[in-house]
Design a protein around this motif. Structure first.
Motif, PDB file in Angstrom:
ATOM      1  N   LYS A 316       0.822  -1.202   0.000  1.00 57.40           N
ATOM      2  CA  LYS A 316       0.000   0.000   0.000  1.00 57.40           C
ATOM      3  C   LYS A 316       0.864   1.263   0.000  1.00 57.40           C
ATOM      4  CE  LYS A 316      -4.048   1.929   2.314  1.00 57.40           C
ATOM      5  NZ  LYS A 316      -4.889   1.863   3.530  1.00 57.40           N
ATOM      6  N   TYR A 317       1.931   1.238   0.822  1.00 56.09           N
ATOM      7  CA  TYR A 317       2.663   2.477   1.036  1.00 56.09           C
ATOM      8  C   TYR A 317       3.958   2.581   0.239  1.00 56.09           C
ATOM      9  CZ  TYR A 317      -0.709   2.987   4.758  1.00 56.09           C
ATOM     10  OH  TYR A 317      -1.867   3.093   5.453  1.00 56.09           O
ATOM     11  N   THR A 318       4.393   1.511  -0.400  1.00 59.83           N
ATOM     12  CA  THR A 318       5.612   1.611  -1.205  1.00 59.83           C
ATOM     13  C   THR A 318       5.293   1.179  -2.637  1.00 59.83           C
ATOM     14  OG1 THR A 318       6.358  -0.657  -0.914  1.00 59.83           O
ATOM     15  CG2 THR A 318       6.963   0.899   0.808  1.00 59.83           C
ATOM     16  N   ARG A 319       6.300   1.344  -3.494  1.00 55.35           N
ATOM     17  CA  ARG A 319       6.093   0.923  -4.887  1.00 55.35           C
ATOM     18  C   ARG A 319       6.487  -0.535  -5.101  1.00 55.35           C
ATOM     19  NH1 ARG A 319       8.162   5.722  -8.804  1.00 55.35           N
ATOM     20  NH2 ARG A 319       6.684   7.327  -8.152  1.00 55.35           N
ATOM     21  N   ALA A 320       7.127  -1.117  -4.060  1.00 51.47           N
ATOM     22  CA  ALA A 320       7.620  -2.490  -4.203  1.00 51.47           C
ATOM     23  C   ALA A 320       6.468  -3.471  -4.060  1.00 51.47           C
ATOM     24  CB  ALA A 320       8.702  -2.766  -3.163  1.00 51.47           C
ATOM     25  N   LYS A 321       5.730  -3.673  -5.165  1.00 48.20           N
ATOM     26  CA  LYS A 321       4.543  -4.520  -5.101  1.00 48.20           C
ATOM     27  C   LYS A 321       4.911  -5.985  -4.877  1.00 48.20           C
ATOM     28  CE  LYS A 321       1.847  -1.052  -5.873  1.00 48.20           C
ATOM     29  NZ  LYS A 321       1.551  -0.332  -4.623  1.00 48.20           N
TER      30      LYS A 321
END
Lengths: 347, 198
Positions: A316-321
């Motif tokens: 949710k909070y980072t781009r590292a899906k």
């Protein structure tokens, strides 16, 4: 309807339609791939453990004076006792391995994500139960490994801040290993943990039935296909079961469980190692001092336990899906490395 | 297993269907045989494992030196299992016929009989069975069935009487803290049951 079927139907009015609905749940097509049957494998092995365990309990006597002799009676004198005991030991090894593989499969396919967080946590409890039941199991034989394993285990528990001494005392029924220790391990191994696991398994499977098996790529036409649990998937599980029986029987015959030296409370063996599934923990304990190792292990277990929520937060909070995949690979590599390291060296 | 629900499947040509039906029946049969054979074998192994090994381990034990065992007297012998055995010397001879070793297990339903000196009989409290000093039933269900107290094998070697009993230890021997002396008390046996520290 046959005479027998009607006789039963008159007494037990089971709705055939509902029964078919209940057993014929459609499961996604990907379950035709063998590695998706890894959840059924530990469940099957668990049943083997219950049956062989009950058989072993017919002759086992949980007391320091009689435990080793009774296991030796099972192994060397009772008809097919060596087979029952070896099956129990090999199925235990396989069960730990299957649970770990099942967890890895669930992890790397992201099957723990919403709405399946609770079931992941139930699964974590089952993992902890499986490891504990393995630990209490090899403590029962009262060979050197049993005695020193239990002693070391209790002292690890002792180094937990605050509650450590209490845990150790409850584990050993005293300050140190005594004649009332073994009955505790036996009741844990043969009653409390199995019943806990049956309850957890029931919850685990009920949640799976409520939520349905995870479907991957549901948008693709091919993946939307389903097949019936009964009888098609059951056949897969039956084949798994029979294959496992063959492999376990072969291993029990070729590499049967043996008797190690009898426990000697006055002599710690020069080389002492737990069962392979504790190698990671054992190496970790050698790398760090007692309390640090215990607290860090507790922290890692806690992170594993809460992973669905941590993963959700990362997504949710980072781009590292897909961070979970890389963290998972690192974790698995670390576990393999520590296990191999511990296996390769004597001390 | 062969009658499973195949209606969802597309209907291929009849020849294929026949073959599929045969294969289905055959594989169903093979699977059933495999399952029954495999798990059945395990069941047989489990049953064999549970079936107790035949007979208790037995051994010969010292009873008395014949010189010290007066004719017409009895010894109450305690086997390692705790069982009481009445060993009687009937006559002055040194043949086995002069001795008897009567079991204290009632042949009716396995209770323990005890000697009643006043009535000169063995008495079983379970169903009022009674036996004369020779072990022949004189009252109660054992008499109706024409039973007698069973006896244990004895042997005499170099003037010493031995008895063959089970070596299983089921009970603590009474008076184990007293040094046993005299006939019927084996000092070697006593050493196996040292006085317990209290």
């Amino acid at each position: 309807m046959g005479v027998v079927a009607r006789w039963i139907q008159d007494r037990l009015p089971i709705d055939q339609k509902k029964l078919r609905e209940l057993t014929n749940e459609p499961v996604p097509n990907h379950l035709k791939r063998w590695w998706f049957c890894l959840g059924g494998t530990p469940a099957y092995l668990f049943v083997i453990q219950i049956i062989t365990g009950i058989l072993l309990a017919f002759y086992y006597e949980p007391s320091p004076k009689t435990a080793y002799e009774s296991v030796s009676y099972i192994t060397e004198e009772a008809a097919f006792g060596w087979y029952i005991r070896s099956m129990h030991k090999w199925a235990a090894t396989f069960m730990v391995a299957a649970v770990i593989l099942h967890q890895m499969r669930v992890y790397f396919t992201g099957a723990y994500r919403k709405p399946r967080e609770i079931n992941w946590m139930v699964g974590m409890l089952l993992l902890i139960c499986t490891l504990t039941i393995g630990f209490t199991g090899y403590s029962l034989v009262y060979e050197q490994l049993s005695f020193w394993g239990a002693s070391v285990g209790a002292n690890i528990a002792d180094s937990v801040p605050l509650v450590g001494p209490l845990i150790k005392n409850m584990m050993l029924a005293g300050e140190s290993y005594n004649e009332r220790t073994l009955p505790r391990f036996f009741i844990m191994h043969a009653a409390i943990l199995p019943i806990t696991m049956i309850v957890l398994l029931f919850i685990h499977i009920t949640i799976i039935r409520m939520q349905g098996v995870t479907e991957f790529g549901a948008t693709e036409e091919e993946e939307k296909k389903t097949f019936n649990f009964f009888p098609d998937h059951l056949y897969t599980e039956i084949i798994m079961g029979l294959s496992l029986m063959i492999i376990l029987s072969a291993l029990a015959t070729i590499l049967p469980a043996e008797m190690g030296p009898r426990a000697d409370p006055n002599t710690t063996p020069e080389v002492i190692k737990p069962e392979w599934f504790f190698y990671v923990m054992f190496r970790w304990l050698k790398l760090f001092s007692g309390t640090v190792a215990v607290i860090s292990t507790g922290f890692i277990v806690f992170v594993m336990f809460m992973w669905p929520f941590i993963d959700a937060a990362i997504r949710k909070y980072t781009r590292a899906k897909e961070a979970s995949v890389w963290i998972g690979i690192l974790g698995v590599l670390a576990i393999i490395a520590l296990t191999v390291w511990e296996a390769a060296v004597a001390h | 297993m062969t009658g499973r629900n195949d209606q969802d499947r597309p209907d291929p040509g009849t020849g294929v269907d026949e073959r599929r039906g045969f294969l289905g029946r055959f594989s169903g049969l093979a699977m059933s045989v495999g399952l029954i054979g495999g798990y059945g074998a395990f069941g047989v192994i489990a049953a064999r494992y549970l079936y107790p090994a035949s007979g208790d381990p037995k051994s010969w034990f010292f009873v008395a030196v014949l010189k010290e065992f007066k004719p017409g007297t009895s010894i109450l012998y305690r086997a390692p299992s705790g069982a009481k055995i009445n060993i009687t010397r009937r006559g002055p001879g040194e043949n086995l016929a002069d001795f008897s070793a009567l079991s204290s297990v009632c042949p009716h339903l396995g209770c323990q009989v005890h000697w009643e000196a006043v009535n000169n009989r063995y008495f079983c409290p379970c169903h009022n069975g009674a036996f004369d000093p020779e072990g022949v039933a004189t009252a109660g269900p054992p008499k109706e069935a024409g039973q007698r107290l069973s006896s244990f094998p004895l042997k005499i070697e170099k003037g010493v009487l031995y008895i063959e009993v089970s070596t299983l230890e089921l009970a603590e021997l009474e008076q184990a803290d007293e040094a046993p002396t005299g006939p019927g008390q084996d000092p070697c046996l006593f050493q196996r049951y040292p006085a317990r520290e209290v």
